[in-house]
Design an enzyme around this catalytic site. Structure first.
Site, PDB file in Angstrom:
ATOM      1  N   ARG A  75       0.856  -1.195   0.000  1.00  0.00           N
ATOM      2  CA  ARG A  75       0.000   0.000   0.000  1.00  0.00           C
ATOM      3  C   ARG A  75       0.883   1.233   0.000  1.00  0.00           C
ATOM      4  O   ARG A  75       1.863   1.311   0.732  1.00  0.00           O
ATOM      5  CB  ARG A  75      -0.886   0.032   1.248  1.00  0.00           C
ATOM      6  CG  ARG A  75      -2.025  -0.947   1.222  1.00  0.00           C
ATOM      7  CD  ARG A  75      -2.922  -0.803   2.442  1.00  0.00           C
ATOM      8  NE  ARG A  75      -2.285  -1.239   3.658  1.00  0.00           N
ATOM      9  CZ  ARG A  75      -1.749  -0.443   4.564  1.00  0.00           C
ATOM     10  NH1 ARG A  75      -1.788   0.865   4.412  1.00  0.00           N
ATOM     11  NH2 ARG A  75      -1.180  -0.919   5.643  1.00  0.00           N
ATOM     12  N   TYR A 203      -1.915  -3.893  -6.841  1.00  0.00           N
ATOM     13  CA  TYR A 203      -1.581  -4.790  -5.739  1.00  0.00           C
ATOM     14  C   TYR A 203      -2.345  -4.469  -4.458  1.00  0.00           C
ATOM     15  O   TYR A 203      -2.495  -3.296  -4.091  1.00  0.00           O
ATOM     16  CB  TYR A 203      -0.074  -4.724  -5.464  1.00  0.00           C
ATOM     17  CG  TYR A 203       0.411  -5.820  -4.533  1.00  0.00           C
ATOM     18  CD1 TYR A 203       0.183  -7.153  -4.846  1.00  0.00           C
ATOM     19  CD2 TYR A 203       1.091  -5.536  -3.358  1.00  0.00           C
ATOM     20  CE1 TYR A 203       0.618  -8.173  -4.010  1.00  0.00           C
ATOM     21  CE2 TYR A 203       1.546  -6.542  -2.517  1.00  0.00           C
ATOM     22  CZ  TYR A 203       1.305  -7.867  -2.846  1.00  0.00           C
ATOM     23  OH  TYR A 203       1.745  -8.874  -2.025  1.00  0.00           O
ATOM     24  N   LYS A 212      -9.355  -2.260   2.234  1.00  0.00           N
ATOM     25  CA  LYS A 212      -9.048  -1.077   3.050  1.00  0.00           C
ATOM     26  C   LYS A 212      -9.855   0.145   2.583  1.00  0.00           C
ATOM     27  O   LYS A 212     -10.295   0.953   3.398  1.00  0.00           O
ATOM     28  CB  LYS A 212      -7.554  -0.765   2.981  1.00  0.00           C
ATOM     29  CG  LYS A 212      -6.657  -1.923   3.370  1.00  0.00           C
ATOM     30  CD  LYS A 212      -6.851  -2.335   4.797  1.00  0.00           C
ATOM     31  CE  LYS A 212      -5.809  -3.369   5.211  1.00  0.00           C
ATOM     32  NZ  LYS A 212      -6.042  -3.870   6.560  1.00  0.00           N
ATOM     33  N   HIS A 232     -10.423  -1.901  12.101  1.00  0.00           N
ATOM     34  CA  HIS A 232      -9.329  -2.745  11.633  1.00  0.00           C
ATOM     35  C   HIS A 232      -9.087  -3.831  12.685  1.00  0.00           C
ATOM     36  O   HIS A 232      -8.117  -3.768  13.432  1.00  0.00           O
ATOM     37  CB  HIS A 232      -8.100  -1.840  11.448  1.00  0.00           C
ATOM     38  CG  HIS A 232      -6.946  -2.483  10.767  1.00  0.00           C
ATOM     39  ND1 HIS A 232      -5.655  -2.036  10.916  1.00  0.00           N
ATOM     40  CD2 HIS A 232      -6.873  -3.536   9.913  1.00  0.00           C
ATOM     41  CE1 HIS A 232      -4.843  -2.782  10.180  1.00  0.00           C
ATOM     42  NE2 HIS A 232      -5.557  -3.695   9.572  1.00  0.00           N
ATOM     43  N   SER A 254       0.166  -3.096  12.154  1.00  0.00           N
ATOM     44  CA  SER A 254       0.725  -4.188  11.358  1.00  0.00           C
ATOM     45  C   SER A 254       1.961  -4.771  12.048  1.00  0.00           C
ATOM     46  O   SER A 254       2.594  -4.129  12.884  1.00  0.00           O
ATOM     47  CB  SER A 254       1.056  -3.714   9.950  1.00  0.00           C
ATOM     48  OG  SER A 254       1.990  -2.686  10.033  1.00  0.00           O
ATOM     49  N   CYS A 256       1.988  -7.237  14.185  1.00  0.00           N
ATOM     50  CA  CYS A 256       1.749  -7.662  15.573  1.00  0.00           C
ATOM     51  C   CYS A 256       1.041  -9.028  15.629  1.00  0.00           C
ATOM     52  O   CYS A 256       0.583  -9.441  16.689  1.00  0.00           O
ATOM     53  CB  CYS A 256       0.942  -6.623  16.328  1.00  0.00           C
ATOM     54  SG  CYS A 256       1.856  -5.121  16.686  1.00  0.00           S
ATOM     55  N   ASP A 283      -9.069  -9.429   9.803  1.00  0.00           N
ATOM     56  CA  ASP A 283      -8.565  -8.081   9.498  1.00  0.00           C
ATOM     57  C   ASP A 283      -9.562  -6.948   9.754  1.00  0.00           C
ATOM     58  O   ASP A 283      -9.160  -5.877  10.178  1.00  0.00           O
ATOM     59  CB  ASP A 283      -8.111  -8.036   8.027  1.00  0.00           C
ATOM     60  CG  ASP A 283      -7.238  -6.828   7.715  1.00  0.00           C
ATOM     61  OD1 ASP A 283      -6.413  -6.454   8.570  1.00  0.00           O
ATOM     62  OD2 ASP A 283      -7.391  -6.261   6.626  1.00  0.00           O
ATOM     63  N   ARG A 381       2.101 -12.218  -0.343  1.00  0.00           N
ATOM     64  CA  ARG A 381       0.789 -12.557   0.240  1.00  0.00           C
ATOM     65  C   ARG A 381       0.214 -13.865  -0.267  1.00  0.00           C
ATOM     66  O   ARG A 381       0.543 -14.314  -1.352  1.00  0.00           O
ATOM     67  CB  ARG A 381      -0.221 -11.448  -0.135  1.00  0.00           C
ATOM     68  CG  ARG A 381       0.145 -10.063   0.364  1.00  0.00           C
ATOM     69  CD  ARG A 381      -0.274  -9.882   1.792  1.00  0.00           C
ATOM     70  NE  ARG A 381       0.106  -8.584   2.314  1.00  0.00           N
ATOM     71  CZ  ARG A 381      -0.572  -7.959   3.278  1.00  0.00           C
ATOM     72  NH1 ARG A 381      -1.642  -8.501   3.815  1.00  0.00           N
ATOM     73  NH2 ARG A 381      -0.145  -6.807   3.736  1.00  0.00           N
TER      74      ARG A 381
HETATM   75  C1  OXD Z   1      -2.615  -4.178   6.479  1.00  0.00           C
HETATM   76  C2  OXD Z   1      -3.168  -5.331   5.750  1.00  0.00           C
HETATM   77  O1  OXD Z   1      -1.709  -3.521   5.973  1.00  0.00           O
HETATM   78  O2  OXD Z   1      -4.060  -5.999   6.299  1.00  0.00           O
HETATM   79  O3  OXD Z   1      -3.095  -3.910   7.585  1.00  0.00           O
HETATM   80  O4  OXD Z   1      -2.761  -5.563   4.609  1.00  0.00           O
HETATM   81 MN    MN Z   2      -4.908  -5.024   7.977  1.00  0.00          MN
END
Ligand code: OXD
Ligand code: MN
Length: 601
Positions: A75, A203, A212, A232, A254, A256, A283, A381
Site C-alpha cells: 500500500r 496490488y 481497506k 481494523h 501491522s 503484531c 482483518d 501474500r
Molecule cells: C494491512 C493489511 O496492511 O491488512 O493492515 O494488509
Molecule cells: Mn490489515
C-alpha cells in the site's frame, strides 16, 4: 464495443459503466457473474496471458502463482488521499486533496488507460449478501488479477446485483492499473460521493478496493453517520470447556500477528481443559448495536489476504492448512518444482526457483550486499477463501453477526505496557485505543525503538478526521446499552537483555482466558493507576515453563515510565485541535493524577 448484456436494470450503474468506458476506452466490457465456471475460465485466461502460473496441481489444487510489478508491492500511504470538501473533515493524519482536483487528476490518468484491455465490472458485497451489516460496491477494473482476488475476498456476482435492484445504493470503485508507473499512482477516496478511484497500482489494498478503501476508509465515514463502527479488527470466538462461546475483536498495528491470533490453536497445557478458538475474521470488523443492547460484529470479507513470510506450522498451523488449495500466492518464491516458499516459511526451501522479482534463485545466492538473496518480498501474500480455514466459525457468515464480549487493543512495546490490562470503563478504554503505539522494528524506516502512534490501528484507514473518530467512539459508549469491556495487550515485552518475556502464539490463549473471565465478572485483578492487571496467579500457566519472576515482570506497571509517556500522548492529541474530544484530555489528566499515587501492592 463488445459487452456482455448488463445483467442489471440499475440505470445509474449502467450509465457510470458507459461513462467510464468512454474515458478509459477498453476493447470490451465484461460483467462478472461470480459463477464457478466463470472463475475457471478467467483463471485459464490469466495463465494464457502470463499473469498466473499454475502450481503443482496435485500438491496445490486450484492454486496459482503471481508476481506484481517490482515497484508495486505494498500500500502506498503517501499516495492515498481523502478528498473531502474541507481539509478539516479529512483531519491532520490523512493526506487531503480537493475533490475537484482529485477527479481532474484521475481523469487525466484514466484517459485511454484501458486501451487494448477488458474492462471488468465486479459487483460485490462486503458482508453476507442481504445482511443488515452489508454494503455493496461495484469495482470497475482492467486487472484480471484484481478480479480473481476479489472473487476470493468478497461475495461477487449476479446475486449482488439482484440484491442491489434497480435503485440500490453502492460504492463506485473505479480501478485502472494504467501503466503501473508510480507517477500515475493515486488512491483517492471521495466519502461525500461514496466513491473511490485508484490508478497506477495493481496490488493489495491499493487495488482490491473492497478491503481497506471501502471496508475501512469509506465505511468508517458511513459508520459515523449511521451510528456503527468500521474497524481494523480480527474477530474470534473462544469456546470454553463447557461449550460456551464468547466473541472478542482485536486491533493491532501491522506486524503484531493479527492473522496468527485469529487462527490460534490452544497450547498443549490448556488443551486438556477443552478450549477451542473459532475464527470469524482476521482483518476487519463491522460492529453494530443489536436488539439486545450488545455490540455485534460481522467480518465483511470472504477471504484472507495474509502476509506469507513468517507463516509456518509453528506460527499459524491453521493458515498453513487454509492455503493448500484454491489460493493465489503473490510475490513469494516459485520453486522449479512448482511449489511456493518464503522466508521463515515451512521446511527447507526448494533447491532452486525464481524469486519474487523473477530472478533465478537458490539458497546459496547472495544479494549485492552479500546477504542471502530474498526469496519472497516481505509483503508477499496469500489470498485464500476464509471458508477453508480449519478453525472457521460455523456461524462466520451469520447475517446478524456475533455478540462481542471484549474489544482488545494492542501494540508492540518492549517496555511499559503490561501483558494485559483492562480499562476502568468505556471512556478509559477509548483512551487506551486512542493511544495505541508500536515501536519501530529494524525493518521499518526511521529510528529503531521510536514510538509510532496508531490509534485503534486505524491511522492509515480512518476516512475522516481522527479527532471526530474518537468522539464517535465515545458516543458509541453511550448508545450501546451493554458495551463490551475494553482491554490492551502487549505480547512483545522484553527483559534487560532484549529477550522476549512472553512466548506468544498459542500461549496467548492464556491471556484471552483471563479476559473472558473478567467479562464474566470472575477473573481476579488488581487495580493500578493505568487500569486493572491480572492478580498474581490469575493467569493459568499450566504446562508453560515460565521462569520464576517473569510473570511479575510481564505485569509490572512502572509509574515513572508511564509518566514519561504522557508528553508524547499530549503532543499527539494536540494536532487534532478543537476536534479532540475534551473527554480524552480529561482521561490524560486523570491518568497523570493517578500515576502520582502508589501502585497497589
Ligand atoms: C494491512 C493489511 O496492511 O491488512 O493492515 O494488509
Ligand atoms: Mn490489515
Amino acid at each position: 464495443m463488445a459487452q456482455n448484456t448488463p445483467p442489471t436494470k440499475h440505470k445509474k450503474l449502467i450509465d457510470w459503466v458507459e461513462e467510464t468506458a468512454k474515458i478509459s476506452q477498453p476493447d470490451q466490457i465484461y460483467w462478472v457473474d461470480g459463477s464457478p465456471a466463470e472463475k475457471k475460465r478467467l483463471e485459464k485466461r490469466a495463465v494464457a496471458r502470463g499473469f498466473f502460473i499454475p502450481l503443482d496441481q496435485e500438491k496445490f489444487p486450484g492454486c496459482y502463482y503471481s508476481r506484481s510489478s517490482p515497484n508495486d508491492v505494498a500500500r502506498t500511504e503517501h499516495l492515498t488521499y481523502i478528498c473531502t470538501k474541507t481539509k478539516d473533515e479529512c483531519g491532520p493524519t490523512n493526506n487531503w486533496m480537493e475533490p475537484a482536483e482529485g477527479h481532474k487528476k484521475a481523469a487525466e490518468i484514466l484517459k485511454g488507460a484501458m486501451k487494448g484491455r477488458t474492462m471488468y465490472i465486479i459487483p460485490f458485497s462486503m458482508g453476507p449478501v442481504g445482511s443488515p451489516f452489508s454494503k455493496i460496491g461495484i469495482e470497475i477494473t482492467d486487472s484480471l488479477y484484481v478480479v480473481l482476488n476479489m472473487l476470493i475476498m468478497a461475495r461477487v456476482g449476479q446475486k449482488v446485483l439482484d440484491q442491489l435492484g434497480a435503485e440500490g445504493e453502492f460504492t463506485k470503485c473505479l480501478h485502472s492499473r494504467a501503466d503501473l508507473d508510480v507517477a500515475h499512482r493515486l488512491i483517492l477516496h471521495f466519502p461525500e460521493e461514496n466513491s473511490i478511484v485508484s490508478t497506477g497500482s495493481a496490488y493489495g489494498g491499493n487495488a482490491l478496493l473492497g478491503k481497506k478503501c471501502l471496508a475501512l476508509r469509506i465505511a468508517s465515514w458511513q459508520a459515523r453517520k449511521e451510528g456503527w463502527l468500521a474497524e481494523h479488527m480480527l474477530i474470534l470466538g473462544i469456546e470454553d470447556p463447557k461449550g460456551k462461546i464468547e466473541y472478542v475483536t482485536a486491533a493491532f498495528p501491522s506486524a503484531c500477528g493479527k492473522t496468527n491470533l485469529a487462527m490460534l490453536i490452544p497450547p498443549e497445557g490448556l488443551k486438556a481443559k477443552g478450549y477451542k478458538i473459532w475464527t470469524v475474521g482476521d482483518d476487519i470488523a463491522w460492529l453494530r448495536t443489536g436488539p439486545d443492547g450488545r455490540l455485534w460484529a460481522c467480518n465483511p470479507e470472504a477471504g484472507f489476504f495474509g502476509v506469507a513470510p513468517g507463516t509456518n506450522t509453528k506460527s499459524n498451523p491453521n493458515a498453513m492448512k487454509t492455503i493448500q488449495k484454491n489460493t493465489i500466492f503473490t510475490n513469494v518464491l516459485l520453486g522449479d518444482d512448482l511449489t511456493v516458499w518464503w522466508e521463515d516459511g515451512e521446511g527447507p526451501s526448494p533447491a532452486s526457483g525464481t524469486n519474487w522479482e523473477g530472478k533465478p534463485w537458490n539458497p546459496a545466492f547472495k544479494d549485492k550486499d552479500g546477504k542471502p538473496m530474498l526469496a519472497a518480498h516481505p509483503n508477499s501474500r496469500f489470498t485464500a477463501p476464509a471458508g477453508q480455514c480449519p478453525s472457521i466459525a460455523p456461524n462466520w457468515e451469520d447475517p446478524k453477526g456475533v455478540p462481542i464480549s471484549a474489544i482488545i487493543f494492542g501494540g508492540r512495546r518492549e517496555r511499559l505496557a503490561p501483558l494485559v490490562l483492562e480499562s476502568l470503563d468505556w471512556n478509559h478504554g477509548v483512551y487506551l485505543g486512542a493511544t495505541v503505539a508500536s515501536e519501530r522494528t529494524a525493518a521499518a524506516e526511521g529510528s529503531v525503538g521510536a514510538v509510532r502512534r496508531d490509534p485503534m490501528a486505524m491511522l492509515p484507514f480512518c476516512g475522516y478526521n481522527m479527532g471526530d473518530y474518537f468522539a464517535h467512539w465515545l458516543e458509541m459508549g453511550t448508545s450501546v446499552a451493554k458495551p463490551p469491556k475494553i482491554f490492551h495487550v502487549n505480547w512483545f515485552r522484553k527483559d534487560e537483555k532484549g529477550k522476549f518475556l512472553w512466548p506468544g502464539y498459542g500461549e496467548n490463549l492464556r491471556v484471552l482466558e483471563w479476559i473472558v473471565s473478567r467479562c464474566r465478572g470472575e477473573g481476579k485483578a488488581q487495580k493500578t493507576p493505568i487500569g486493572f492487571v491480572p492478580a498474581k496467579d490469575a493467569i493459568d500457566l499450566t504446562g508453560l515453563d515460565l521462569p520464576a519472576g517473569v510473570m511479575e515482570k510481564l505485569l509490572e506497571v512502572r509509574p515513572d515510565e508511564w509518566t514519561g509517556e504522557l508528553d508524547g500522548v499530549k503532543t499527539f492529541f494536540d494536532q487534532f485541535g478543537a476536534h479532540l474530544p475534551k473527554e480524552l484530555t480529561k482521561q490524560l489528566e486523570a491518568l497523570k493524577e493517578r500515576l502520582k499515587t502508589k501502585v497497589a501492592a
